[in-house]
Design a protein around this motif. Structure first.
Motif, mmCIF file in Angstrom:
data_model
loop_
_atom_site.group_PDB
_atom_site.id
_atom_site.type_symbol
_atom_site.label_atom_id
_atom_site.label_comp_id
_atom_site.label_asym_id
_atom_site.label_seq_id
_atom_site.Cartn_x
_atom_site.Cartn_y
_atom_site.Cartn_z
ATOM 1 N N VAL A 1 -0.361 8.791 -1.599
ATOM 2 C CA VAL A 1 0.207 9.431 -1.555
ATOM 3 C C VAL A 1 -0.887 11.594 -1.957
ATOM 4 N N GLN A 2 -0.344 13.266 -1.628
ATOM 5 C CA GLN A 2 -1.383 14.060 -1.812
ATOM 6 C C GLN A 2 -1.677 14.401 -3.197
ATOM 7 N N GLU A 3 -2.921 15.149 -3.838
ATOM 8 C CA GLU A 3 -2.668 14.617 -4.693
ATOM 9 C C GLU A 3 -1.752 16.285 -5.745
ATOM 10 N N ALA A 4 -1.520 15.841 -6.212
ATOM 11 C CA ALA A 4 -0.401 17.079 -7.689
ATOM 12 C C ALA A 4 1.369 16.428 -7.305
ATOM 13 N N GLU A 5 1.079 16.050 -6.084
ATOM 14 C CA GLU A 5 2.585 15.290 -5.597
ATOM 15 C C GLU A 5 2.989 14.479 -6.838
ATOM 16 N N THR A 6 4.020 14.012 -6.704
ATOM 17 C CA THR A 6 4.764 12.535 -7.628
ATOM 18 C C THR A 6 5.217 11.379 -6.446
ATOM 19 N N VAL A 7 4.952 10.081 -7.313
ATOM 20 C CA VAL A 7 5.056 8.861 -6.592
ATOM 21 C C VAL A 7 5.467 7.849 -7.148
ATOM 22 N N THR A 8 6.317 7.482 -6.669
ATOM 23 C CA THR A 8 7.034 5.828 -7.285
ATOM 24 C C THR A 8 6.705 5.063 -6.952
ATOM 25 N N LEU A 9 6.011 4.015 -7.906
ATOM 26 C CA LEU A 9 6.610 2.370 -7.166
ATOM 27 C C LEU A 9 7.129 1.040 -7.561
ATOM 28 N N SER A 10 7.494 0.336 -6.964
ATOM 29 C CA SER A 10 8.734 0.000 -6.885
ATOM 30 C C SER A 10 7.926 -1.496 -7.415
ATOM 31 N N CYS A 11 9.248 -2.092 -8.266
ATOM 32 C CA CYS A 11 9.096 -3.284 -9.182
ATOM 33 C C CYS A 11 10.403 -3.747 -9.351
ATOM 34 N N THR A 12 10.840 -5.674 -8.770
ATOM 35 C CA THR A 12 11.623 -6.044 -9.527
ATOM 36 C C THR A 12 11.378 -7.406 -9.347
ATOM 37 N N TYR A 13 12.031 -8.026 -10.729
ATOM 38 C CA TYR A 13 11.410 -9.166 -10.890
ATOM 39 C C TYR A 13 13.078 -10.426 -11.630
ATOM 40 N N ASP A 14 12.882 -11.135 -11.821
ATOM 41 C CA ASP A 14 13.364 -12.179 -12.325
ATOM 42 C C ASP A 14 13.256 -13.190 -13.340
ATOM 43 N N GLU B 1 0.965 -0.666 0.307
ATOM 44 C CA GLU B 1 0.355 0.152 0.263
ATOM 45 C C GLU B 1 1.045 1.149 -0.181
ATOM 46 N N MET B 2 0.170 2.113 -0.538
ATOM 47 C CA MET B 2 1.103 3.579 -0.956
ATOM 48 C C MET B 2 0.149 4.692 -0.997
ATOM 49 N N THR C 1 0.146 -3.240 -5.965
ATOM 50 C CA THR C 1 0.043 -2.301 -4.996
ATOM 51 C C THR C 1 -0.533 -1.040 -5.076
ATOM 52 N N THR C 2 -1.343 -0.914 -3.677
ATOM 53 C CA THR C 2 -2.635 -0.309 -3.858
ATOM 54 C C THR C 2 -2.451 0.801 -3.237
ATOM 55 N N LEU C 3 -2.471 2.286 -4.827
ATOM 56 C CA LEU C 3 -2.157 3.618 -4.654
ATOM 57 C C LEU C 3 -3.122 4.088 -4.051
ATOM 58 N N GLN C 4 -3.240 5.350 -2.884
ATOM 59 C CA GLN C 4 -4.616 5.969 -2.889
ATOM 60 C C GLN C 4 -4.065 7.464 -2.605
ATOM 61 N N ASP D 1 -6.289 8.248 -10.007
ATOM 62 C CA ASP D 1 -5.071 7.728 -10.228
ATOM 63 C C ASP D 1 -5.048 6.386 -9.140
ATOM 64 N N THR D 2 -6.046 6.786 -8.028
ATOM 65 C CA THR D 2 -6.562 5.947 -7.104
ATOM 66 C C THR D 2 -6.642 4.471 -7.151
ATOM 67 N N ALA D 3 -5.613 3.194 -7.126
ATOM 68 C CA ALA D 3 -6.070 2.257 -7.974
ATOM 69 C C ALA D 3 -5.225 1.145 -7.412
ATOM 70 N N MET D 4 -5.465 0.157 -7.669
ATOM 71 C CA MET D 4 -4.209 -0.908 -7.238
ATOM 72 C C MET D 4 -2.885 -1.182 -8.672
ATOM 73 N N TYR D 5 -2.026 -0.981 -9.268
ATOM 74 C CA TYR D 5 -1.547 -1.689 -9.724
ATOM 75 C C TYR D 5 0.062 -2.241 -10.003
ATOM 76 N N PHE D 6 -0.682 -2.868 -11.197
ATOM 77 C CA PHE D 6 0.325 -4.368 -11.013
ATOM 78 C C PHE D 6 1.591 -4.602 -11.950
ATOM 79 N N CYS D 7 2.813 -4.665 -11.167
ATOM 80 C CA CYS D 7 3.462 -4.951 -12.841
ATOM 81 C C CYS D 7 3.441 -5.846 -12.948
ATOM 82 N N ALA D 8 4.044 -6.143 -14.220
ATOM 83 C CA ALA D 8 3.785 -7.376 -14.910
ATOM 84 C C ALA D 8 4.814 -8.101 -15.967
#
Lengths: 116, 115
Positions: free
Chosen positions: B13-26, B10-11, B109-112, B86-93
């Protein structure tokens, strides 16, 4: 716009029942997929199909089967529903390889299945 | 086998700000595709952005951009000027080959986005 529809948004079934989940796409896509979505696990592939009457197992096929008699329709079948199959089921479709944009999957709205 | 890991359940962020969601893969593959999908509360999943592994340039789609680090097997999503929508769940694939069309998803990652 691509449209992928699923037969039900919510479904409640009893343990041991046979359950059919239907998915229809209107974009003449070759590939169709069934996923289940569980909290903390993301989406996991159950089965996919790359042509009519063709199917391949995904990562978690146990307890499920599929049918694709027509290109636009892909059905997921739970032969004997169990409580551990309570989940959100998502259908998706995409073009076959070699087609521009074939990488993109288009998803249906999902079916929330509860097995009691 | 390929795996995709999103370590932030979960993450916010305030409206108008920037947020970064992380993803790693193998993976041991050299050619593949990476994606970020968005699932709003209404549940219809949509593609946000994609990256081909053979391209060094990071993909950008309007307010969405990625930081693709192939050697580190990292693929983060940056959302600039965050909006309530932009509020949503984000999936890396991850997709090994376009031929199969098969995707391997991260946990999400659930982003609010807060007003």
């Amino acid at each position: 716009d691509v449209k992928v529809t699923q037969s039900s948004r919510y479904l409640v079934k009893r343990t041991g029942e046979k359950v059919f989940l239907e998915c229809v796409q209107d974009m003449d896509h070759e590939n169709m997929f069934w996923y289940r979505q569980d909290p903390g696990l993301g989406l996991r592939l159950i089965y996919f199909s790359y042509d009519v009457k063709m199917k391949e197992k995904g990562d978690i096929p146990e307890g499920y089967s599929v049918s694709r008699e027509k290109k636009e329709r892909f059905s997921l079948i739970l032969e004997s529903a169990s409580t551990n199959q309570t989940s959100m089921y998502l259908c998706a479709s995409s073009f076959g390889s070699g087609v521009e944009g074939s990488y993109e999957q288009y998803f249906g709205p999902g079916t929330r299945l509860t097995v009691t | 086998a390929q795996t995709v890991t999103q370590s932030q359940p979960e993450m916010s962020v305030q409206e108008a700000e920037t947020v970064t969601l992380s993803c790693t893969y193998d993976t041991s593959e050299n050619n593949y595709y990476l994606f970020w999908y968005k699932q709003p509360p209404s549940r219809q999943m949509i593609l946000v952005i994609r990256q081909e592994a053979y391209k060094q340039q990071n993909a950008t789609e309007n307010r969405f951009s990625v930081n693709f680090q192939k050697a580190a097997k990292s693929f983060s999503l940056k959302i600039s000027d965050s909006q309530l929508g932009d509020t949503a769940m984000y999936f890396c694939a991850f997709m090994k080959h376009v031929n199969t069309g098969k995707l391997i998803f991260g946990q999400g990652t659930t982003l609010q986005v807060k007003p």
